[in-house]
Structures are given as C-alpha cells and as structure tokens.
Design a protein around this motif. Structure first.
Motif, PDB file in Angstrom:
ATOM      1  N   ILE A  92      37.234  11.722  24.862  1.00  0.00           N
ATOM      2  CA  ILE A  92      36.207  11.474  23.860  1.00  0.00           C
ATOM      3  C   ILE A  92      36.257   9.986  23.585  1.00  0.00           C
ATOM      4  O   ILE A  92      37.276   9.480  23.112  1.00  0.00           O
ATOM      5  N   PHE A  93      35.189   9.278  23.908  1.00  0.00           N
ATOM      6  CA  PHE A  93      35.161   7.819  23.774  1.00  0.00           C
ATOM      7  C   PHE A  93      34.644   7.447  22.391  1.00  0.00           C
ATOM      8  O   PHE A  93      33.484   7.686  22.065  1.00  0.00           O
ATOM      9  N   VAL A  94      35.556   6.898  21.576  1.00  0.00           N
ATOM     10  CA  VAL A  94      35.225   6.445  20.226  1.00  0.00           C
ATOM     11  C   VAL A  94      35.679   4.992  20.123  1.00  0.00           C
ATOM     12  O   VAL A  94      36.848   4.728  19.841  1.00  0.00           O
ATOM     13  N   PRO A  95      34.786   4.034  20.378  1.00  0.00           N
ATOM     14  CA  PRO A  95      35.204   2.630  20.321  1.00  0.00           C
ATOM     15  C   PRO A  95      35.487   2.194  18.880  1.00  0.00           C
ATOM     16  O   PRO A  95      34.992   2.795  17.929  1.00  0.00           O
ATOM     17  N   GLY A  96      36.302   1.184  18.741  1.00  0.00           N
ATOM     18  CA  GLY A  96      36.584   0.647  17.410  1.00  0.00           C
ATOM     19  C   GLY A  96      37.826   1.267  16.789  1.00  0.00           C
ATOM     20  O   GLY A  96      38.664   1.856  17.463  1.00  0.00           O
TER      21      GLY A  96
END
Length: 132
Positions: A92-96
């Motif tokens: 699951i790509f969650v930047p920041g």
C-alpha cells in the motif's frame, strides 16, 4: 479521462503511466516481481468526491484519517524464488509521513529464514506481519 485516450490515439499523449510519481513509488516499494499489478487510487479520489459520487463520496473523508493518503495498492507475484515455488507480495503506497493506523507500526524487517522445521510438513502458506 476520454480526452487523454483520444489525444493518445492522435499521437499527442501527455505522459506515460511509467512516468507518474505514484506509479514509480508503488513499483519501487513492491520490488522485483514476475507479475505486478497496481491500482492507482490518487486519480480516483477526484472522481469519488462530491455530489455525483453518492455513497462513494464518504470513502475519502472516512478512510483518509485512518489510513492516510493511499495513492496505490499493489500485488506482485514471482515464481521459483529462493524462498518457495510461488511468492506473493502486496503493498500500500502512502507517501509522506505515517498517519492513522500506519503511525502505530514500526519499521519492517525482512524475513530471511524459512519457517520453523516443525511447521514445514503441513505448511501451505506462510505470512508474517509485524516484528518477529
């Protein structure tokens, strides 16, 4: 949308999927895989917001504080790896910064050893979550 598809047919393509920052980040997080699937949720956020989306308009305000700004969901499949005949990875790509439930989890640690010997006789699949 449809304008991008028509522009692509006319040879006036704006940008390739592989050039998108969210796609690059999601694929980098997934790593090498024989087959990779990515669902980019960033572009969907605009279409499921507002009056025309009905019940879907509740998804972003409810889920974003819990999971953060999810930009992509990924699945990777590799065959004949060092650890087994078939290896399935997901991300699951969650930047920041970590927010919501992700802020409660520590850093990931790679699993280097195979499952314990007493489990191998009956083991069909093995998954690990969290610190070991």
């Amino acid at each position: 949308g449809i304008q991008d598809a028509l522009a692509s047919v006319d040879g006036k393509r704006k940008a390739a999927l592989a050039d998108r920052a969210d796609f690059k980040g999601a694929m980098a997080q997934l790593g090498d895989a024989d087959l990779a699937i990515a669902l980019l949720t960033g572009p969907m956020q605009k279409s499921i917001a507002g009056e025309g989306a009905g019940m879907l308009s509740l998804l972003q305000p409810v889920l974003q504080p819990v999971f953060g700004d999810v930009q992509a969901w990924t699945i990777g499949v590799s065959a004949a790896t060092e650890r087994g005949q078939l290896e399935v990875s997901s991300g699951i790509f969650v930047p920041g910064q970590k927010t919501g439930l992700w802020a409660l989890m520590g850093p990931a640690k790679p699993v280097e050893a195979p499952p314990p010997a007493h489990m191998l006789a009956r083991l069909h699949a093995c998954g690990l979550i969290g610190d070991s």
